[in-house]
Enzyme design. Structure first.
Site, mmCIF file in Angstrom:
data_model
loop_
_atom_site.group_PDB
_atom_site.id
_atom_site.type_symbol
_atom_site.label_atom_id
_atom_site.label_comp_id
_atom_site.label_asym_id
_atom_site.label_seq_id
_atom_site.Cartn_x
_atom_site.Cartn_y
_atom_site.Cartn_z
ATOM 1 N N TYR A 142 38.908 52.198 48.933
ATOM 2 C CA TYR A 142 38.726 52.061 47.485
ATOM 3 C C TYR A 142 37.802 50.887 47.236
ATOM 4 C CZ TYR A 142 39.890 51.316 42.515
ATOM 5 O OH TYR A 142 39.831 51.155 41.154
ATOM 6 N N ASP A 237 32.904 45.379 51.785
ATOM 7 C CA ASP A 237 33.627 45.150 50.538
ATOM 8 C C ASP A 237 34.806 44.231 50.862
ATOM 9 O OD1 ASP A 237 35.262 47.262 48.018
ATOM 10 O OD2 ASP A 237 35.180 45.099 48.338
ATOM 11 N N LYS A 265 39.113 39.179 43.282
ATOM 12 C CA LYS A 265 40.479 38.668 43.533
ATOM 13 C C LYS A 265 40.504 37.156 43.809
ATOM 14 C CE LYS A 265 41.891 43.257 45.074
ATOM 15 N NZ LYS A 265 42.827 43.758 44.055
HETATM 16 P P1 KE4 Z 1 38.656 45.293 40.618
HETATM 17 O O1 KE4 Z 1 37.575 45.988 39.782
HETATM 18 O O2 KE4 Z 1 40.018 45.896 40.431
HETATM 19 O O3 KE4 Z 1 38.636 43.758 40.416
HETATM 20 O O4 KE4 Z 1 38.281 45.457 42.157
HETATM 21 C C1 KE4 Z 1 38.095 46.759 42.650
HETATM 22 C C2 KE4 Z 1 38.293 46.745 44.164
HETATM 23 C C3 KE4 Z 1 37.177 46.763 44.974
HETATM 24 N N1 KE4 Z 1 37.300 46.738 46.321
HETATM 25 C C4 KE4 Z 1 38.529 46.674 46.906
HETATM 26 C C5 KE4 Z 1 38.612 46.637 48.408
HETATM 27 C C6 KE4 Z 1 39.698 46.650 46.117
HETATM 28 O O5 KE4 Z 1 40.915 46.587 46.719
HETATM 29 C C7 KE4 Z 1 39.591 46.684 44.716
HETATM 30 C C8 KE4 Z 1 40.803 46.682 43.802
HETATM 31 N N2 KE4 Z 1 42.073 46.699 44.430
HETATM 32 C C9 KE4 Z 1 43.169 47.298 43.702
HETATM 33 C C10 KE4 Z 1 44.431 47.201 44.551
HETATM 34 N N3 KE4 Z 1 44.321 47.913 45.757
HETATM 35 C C11 KE4 Z 1 43.346 46.662 42.358
HETATM 36 C C12 KE4 Z 1 44.643 47.001 41.662
HETATM 37 C C13 KE4 Z 1 44.423 47.930 40.500
HETATM 38 O O6 KE4 Z 1 43.564 48.836 40.597
HETATM 39 O O7 KE4 Z 1 45.155 47.745 39.500
#
Ligand code: KE4
Length: 421
Positions: A142, A237, A265
């Site tokens: 993801y 990523d 994060k």
């Molecule tokens: P954000 O747009 O949520 O800040 O980041 C996206 C993203 C990009 N790359 C990786 C490897 C990520 O894990 C994420 C977001 N992680 C999720 C949890 N696995 C965020 C939680 C959510 O979607 O509410």
């Protein structure tokens, strides 16, 4: 009598899709209502009904120092007194960029507001730099919710059963090629089937959105070699692994250098910050210097920078944080393995991120992760919650430890596992 969380959730569902601002928070995969949280301190959170939990989500990774770290909080309070936002360059953005470059080895970096935005921008830069349009990603990984990445996506997309989202035009999804994590041949085959068309390979150096799946020895090095062989860019990523596995993230932890790296994060210390970085040659293609456009009203916001910079300063100056995270991560992994030894379960871990998969086969990729028993996971999740442990409400997420978690709390989590199973 409804709990306060139930009442809040009822009200929320009238005005927010699914009652939440991010799908995985809705707890739909574990058949309960989400606990509305009110405050956190260190490794603990309290919900709207006053119940206390050991927090294993830590805001999905950002709070590596725990909730309300005194230094981070003080930095934010001081920044707020000077103004919330200017939309103009500020000194703290320079300090932040210099520290990120020092810690990670990237030569230049651009601040944005989320991991999604960081990935979206890095993909555009890769396409602009190479003049190519195809992107190779991995099923179950993801990378946020930009159109190109919602193809066989992990995390909430996998949890909700929609790894390929509605609303993404086929023309866009068609430029995203999907390989199998830990399977270099699947990547080579895509390169050979699309000669001269692949702009980049994007990978989570440690997959954490199908649950935690470590890279097999040689996998990341193999991706580096394939990208060199086929003249494509390698994008790490590191939204989860950045500043978590080591001050320099997965690049330093595994000794593999990507061409572009995305962050989120931890870089924001709990505030909305993302970033992407790489060589000066690549980054100087970004506006206003070059032809790849990317912008943002709140990018580099001084209050968010205060939180992120302070957290990174602590991480970069306190190496023992990482040895402690490793020690406690290993303690939790071994304790859970012992507690779950009587049932089909795998406990995968890298550093301070872990996932318990309820399957009898070792989980080295998407197919094995998907073989997990989701009913067993639901029982596990509810059992932890009832015993005051707040974990991700999805089999396809990670547990996050912070520097604030104690040995006693690790033991408490292990004891809860013994009681549940
Ligand atoms: P954000 O747009 O949520 O800040 O980041 C996206 C993203 C990009 N790359 C990786 C490897 C990520 O894990 C994420 C977001 N992680 C999720 C949890 N696995 C965020 C939680 C959510 O979607 O509410």
């Amino acid at each position: 009598m409804m709990t306060r969380s139930e009442a809040l959730f009822e009200a929320a569902q009238r005005v927010l899709p699914g009652g939440v601002n991010s799908p995985v928070r809705a707890c739909r995969a574990v058949g309960t209502y989400p606990r509305f949280l009110e405050r956190g301190l260190g490794s603990h959170v309290w919900d709207a009904d006053g119940r206390e939990y050991i927090d294993l989500i830590c805001s999905w990774g950002p709070l590596i120092l725990g909730h309300c770290n005194a230094d981070v909080e003080h930095a934010v309070q001081e920044a707020v007194k000077k103004g919330l936002s200017f939309g103009a360059p500020t000194a703290i953005e320079v300090e932040m960029a210099e520290l990120v470059c020092r810690m990670t080895g990237v030569e230049m970096v651009r601040m944005v507001n989320s991991g999604t935005e960081a990935v979206m921008s890095a993909l555009r830069l890769a396409r602009g730099a190479t003049g190519r349009s195809k992107i190779i990603k991995f099923a179950g990984c993801y990378h946020g919710h930009s159109d190109s990445m919602l193809v066989k996506a992990g995390s909430g997309a996998l949890t909700g059963g929609a790894p390929d989202s509605a609303g993404v035009p086929a023309e866009i999804a068609g430029d995203t090629l999907t390989a199998a994590y830990n399977d270099l041949q699947s990547v080579r085959s895509l390169f050979e089937a699309n000669p001269g068309k692949v702009a980049a390979v994007i990978v989570e150096p440690v997959a954490a959105n199908m649950g935690v799946v470590p890279p097999e020895p040689g996998f990341l090095e193999g991706l580096r070699a394939l990208c060199d062989e086929f003249d494509s860019l390698l994008i790490f990523d590191e939204v989860i692994t950045g500043f978590r596995l080591a001050p320099g993230g997965a690049q330093s932890y595994y000794g593999v250098q990507a061409d572009l790296v995305t962050y989120g994060k931890i870089i924001g210390g709990g505030m909305p910050v993302g970033a992407y970085g790489g060589s000066r040659k690549l980054m100087e293609l970004v506006a206003p210097l070059g032809p790849v456009y990317q912008a943002g009203t709140l990018s580099g916001n001084p209050v968010a920078m205060a939180a992120g910079l302070t957290q990174l300063q602590i991480l970069s100056s306190t190496p023992e944080i990482y040895t402690e995270l490793e020690r406690r991560g290993a303690m939790l992994q071994q304790g859970l393995r012992d507690a779950l030894s009587g049932i089909p379960a795998q406990v995968n871990r890298v550093g301070s991120i872990l996932t318990v998969f309820f399957t009898e086969q070792p989980v080295t990729g998407y197919a094995q992760a998907k073989s997990s028993d989701l009913e067993q996971f639901k029982h596990w999740y509810l059992g932890l919650l009832q015993r005051g442990v707040y974990a991700a409400p999805s089999q396809f997420e990670a547990m996050f430890l912070s520097a604030a978690h104690t040995d006693a709390e690790i033991e408490q989590i292990i004891q809860a596992a013994r009681e549940i199973i």
